[in-house]
Write a protein that holds these residues in place. Structure first.
Motif, PDB file in Angstrom:
ATOM      1  N   THR A  69      56.555  48.734  34.175  1.00 35.12           N
ATOM      2  CA  THR A  69      56.118  48.108  35.419  1.00 35.12           C
ATOM      3  C   THR A  69      55.478  46.750  35.156  1.00 35.12           C
ATOM      4  OG1 THR A  69      54.010  49.276  35.299  1.00 35.12           O
ATOM      5  CG2 THR A  69      55.789  50.339  36.517  1.00 35.12           C
ATOM      6  N   SER A 115      52.550  45.525  35.556  1.00 33.13           N
ATOM      7  CA  SER A 115      51.223  45.453  34.927  1.00 33.13           C
ATOM      8  C   SER A 115      51.281  45.536  33.409  1.00 33.13           C
ATOM      9  CB  SER A 115      50.330  46.571  35.467  1.00 33.13           C
ATOM     10  OG  SER A 115      50.922  47.837  35.220  1.00 33.13           O
ATOM     11  N   SER A 138      52.812  43.653  31.604  1.00 28.86           N
ATOM     12  CA  SER A 138      52.933  42.282  31.067  1.00 28.86           C
ATOM     13  C   SER A 138      51.583  41.715  30.641  1.00 28.86           C
ATOM     14  CB  SER A 138      53.571  41.362  32.106  1.00 28.86           C
ATOM     15  OG  SER A 138      52.749  41.274  33.266  1.00 28.86           O
ATOM     16  N   SER A 139      50.473  42.357  31.047  1.00 23.62           N
ATOM     17  CA  SER A 139      49.143  41.814  30.755  1.00 23.62           C
ATOM     18  C   SER A 139      48.568  42.423  29.475  1.00 23.62           C
ATOM     19  CB  SER A 139      48.186  42.097  31.918  1.00 23.62           C
ATOM     20  OG  SER A 139      47.974  43.491  32.068  1.00 23.62           O
ATOM     21  N   ASN A 157      56.825  48.473  40.563  1.00 24.75           N
ATOM     22  CA  ASN A 157      55.705  49.383  40.798  1.00 24.75           C
ATOM     23  C   ASN A 157      55.824  50.649  39.951  1.00 24.75           C
ATOM     24  OD1 ASN A 157      54.529  47.648  42.661  1.00 24.75           O
ATOM     25  ND2 ASN A 157      55.679  48.518  44.381  1.00 24.75           N
ATOM     26  N   THR A 158      54.768  51.491  40.009  1.00 22.90           N
ATOM     27  CA  THR A 158      54.663  52.627  39.088  1.00 22.90           C
ATOM     28  C   THR A 158      54.962  53.945  39.772  1.00 22.90           C
ATOM     29  OG1 THR A 158      52.922  51.463  37.857  1.00 22.90           O
ATOM     30  CG2 THR A 158      53.138  53.825  37.477  1.00 22.90           C
ATOM     31  N   ASP A 168      50.289  52.649  32.087  1.00 23.29           N
ATOM     32  CA  ASP A 168      49.053  51.851  32.002  1.00 23.29           C
ATOM     33  C   ASP A 168      48.265  51.831  33.302  1.00 23.29           C
ATOM     34  OD1 ASP A 168      50.699  50.215  33.555  1.00 23.29           O
ATOM     35  OD2 ASP A 168      49.816  48.386  32.733  1.00 23.29           O
ATOM     36  N   GLY A 169      48.621  52.695  34.265  1.00 20.82           N
ATOM     37  CA  GLY A 169      47.869  52.642  35.516  1.00 20.82           C
ATOM     38  C   GLY A 169      48.210  53.788  36.430  1.00 20.82           C
ATOM     39  N   THR A 192      51.800  54.026  42.061  1.00 22.60           N
ATOM     40  CA  THR A 192      51.650  53.142  43.220  1.00 22.60           C
ATOM     41  C   THR A 192      52.747  53.306  44.270  1.00 22.60           C
ATOM     42  OG1 THR A 192      52.803  51.383  42.014  1.00 22.60           O
ATOM     43  CG2 THR A 192      50.386  51.378  41.945  1.00 22.60           C
ATOM     44  N   ASN A 215      41.976  47.852  31.721  1.00 22.03           N
ATOM     45  CA  ASN A 215      41.086  47.364  32.785  1.00 22.03           C
ATOM     46  C   ASN A 215      39.806  48.191  32.896  1.00 22.03           C
ATOM     47  OD1 ASN A 215      42.885  45.320  33.576  1.00 22.03           O
ATOM     48  ND2 ASN A 215      44.033  46.763  34.855  1.00 22.03           N
TER      49      ASN A 215
END
Length: 458
Positions: free
Chosen positions: A161, A163, A165-166, A332-333, A372-373, A376, A413
């Motif tokens: 997804t 995110s 990439s960060s 999205n996830t 990683d999250g 969503t 995060n």
């Protein structure tokens, strides 16, 4: 003094001496001292031998494991023995052990797998028992390492997804995933001992590697449903036109085969059942697809952020690593759809038809899920709790079917730990949480070690 009195005193003394038994203690002790020393000394000697034997067992166990990593069917008996001796000598530090002999044998067969048996014998000079005729005590130990009777099939379900990439997460994921592939290649002594599939996921997964627009297990009657709210509209889900029309002020956009990039969405349960979890016969199970029941088919979708395509089970290590390198973060996830297709990739049914299993072997099937999250978006919802509920049910069903699940949560995060990720893991030791990208490699390395141990039979 009268002679009679002297005689009486002498006779009395002789009588007392004859009756006195005190001297027997010394006589008996003199007779018993030798066996007593033998028993006490034997305990000391046996204690020394037992320590040497315990150390020998540990050295043989380690040597057997190390040889099992090196042994191949082309190695000669002399080469196996030499390796055993070298490993053992580096580990065994008991100079009092004499006449140490180490032997190793290696056998390999298609039905019984591979086996290394390492035996050791030695003797030790006694300090006390030599007094009773035992100048030395012989001792020995053996160790057996077997592998190849268990084969591994592993699905790597990897978050692709946006995110990812960060914080260097995608780069770290690629490095760690390729290292795990190398670990599995080492664990495989012959082709087919270990198979790996790779399932990149976002909201959807990409099946273009195994399907085209005419594939029978795909369905094309779902589209995007929106509800008008005056000046704006809200997305209501990916559903059939008739289900969309049951929503007031709705509009529906069909999925087209033109420009389809390979993405599929979650399998279709009725919208009510899908949201309430009252039933979930298709989206959370692996019911085989059936042309007479469209809900068992997989909905094709025109999804703009389609991840790289799934790679089915293979032991082509280069192809596996190339697939990892091709991953790009977008979308999205939906962890559940990754889980579902990871499970599907391990089964001998459409759409993957995994390689046949040999009845002479045991098979361990595992899924490694990294994300990683929070979830969503899935086919009908953008609610984290709703999507998590679907995923919990899916994980329950997979574990009940004998799938071992490892999960890795990458939380750069510093958000709260994902309860659904820890829930899905097969146990507390199968769940990994990291707050740094570097922790991805640590988690994959631990999982690789765990999977490699599953190849050891004893």
């Amino acid at each position: 003094m009268p002679d009679a009195s002297i005689f009486d005193r002498v006779r009395s003394s002789i009588t007392r001496f004859r009756r006195d038994e005190g001297g027997n203690v010394a006589v008996l002790f003199g007779i018993a001292i030798l066996p007593i020393l033998g028993f006490v000394g034997g305990a000391i000697d046996y204690s020394r031998v037992n320590n040497a034997r315990t150390a020998m067992q540990a050295a043989l166990d380690t040597a057997a494991l190390m040889i099992s990593r090196d042994a191949t069917s082309t190695m000669t008996a002399a080469e196996i023995n030499q390796k055993a001796q070298t490993y053992f000598n580096s580990l065994y530090k008991h100079p009092e052990a004499q006449n140490v002999v180490v032997n190793a044998t290696y056998t390999n067969s298609a039905s019984q797998g591979s086996r290394v048996v390492v035996t050791g014998t030695a003797s030790m000079a006694t300090d006390f028992m030599k007094v009773v005729g035992y100048p030395t005590i012989d001792f020995g130990a053996s160790s057996t390492t077997a592998w190849g009777t268990t084969k591994l099939r592993v699905a790597m379900v990897l978050d692709n997804t946006g995110s990812m990439s960060s914080a260097g997460k995608m780069s770290a994921l690629k490095t760690a995933a390729k290292s795990l592939i190398d670990q599995m290649q080492t664990a495989a002594k012959t082709n087919g001992d270990v198979y790996i599939s790779i399932v990149p996921f976002a909201k959807d997964v990409n099946v273009s590697s195994i399907a085209n627009t005419s594939t029978k297990w795909l369905r094309w009657d779902l589209g995007q449903c929106y509800q008008s709210n005056g000046w704006s509209s809200s997305w209501k889900g990916f559903m059939t036109q008739s289900d969309c029309q049951n929503i007031n002020n709705s509009s529906w956009t069909a999925t087209t085969k033109t420009g389809w990039t390979g993405c599929v969405s979650d399998r279709y349960d009725t919208p009510t059942a899908y949201d309430t979890l009252s039933t979930a016969p298709y989206s959370t199970t692996q019911t085989a697809n059936n042309a007479s029941n469209r809900n068992t088919q997989f909905p094709a979708e025109n999804y703009s952020d389609c991840p790289t395509s799934i790679l089915p089970l293979t032991y082509d290590w280069t192809v596996l690593k190339n697939k990892v390198d091709a991953m790009q973060p977008e979308g999205n996830t939906n962890q559940a759809i990754g889980m579902a297709w990871g499970w599907l990739s391990l089964l001998q049914q459409n759409p993957f038809n995994a390689p046949a299993e040999d009845s002479n072997f045991k098979y361990t099937k595992a899924i490694i899920l990294l994300s990683d999250g929070d979830n969503t978006q899935n086919r009908t919802s953008t609610s984290v709790s709703t999507i998590d509920a679907r995923q919990r049910l899916l994980c329950d069903n997979a574990k009940a079917a004998g799938i071992t699940i490892y999960t890795i949560q990458v939380n750069t995060n510093n958000d709260n730990n994902s309860s659904v990720m820890s829930y899905c893991a097969s146990g507390s030791t199968n769940y990994f949480s990291t707050t740094t990208a570097d922790g991805i490699n640590t988690a994959f390395s631990s999982i690789g070690a765990s999977l490699s141990k599953l190849r050891l039979a004893k």
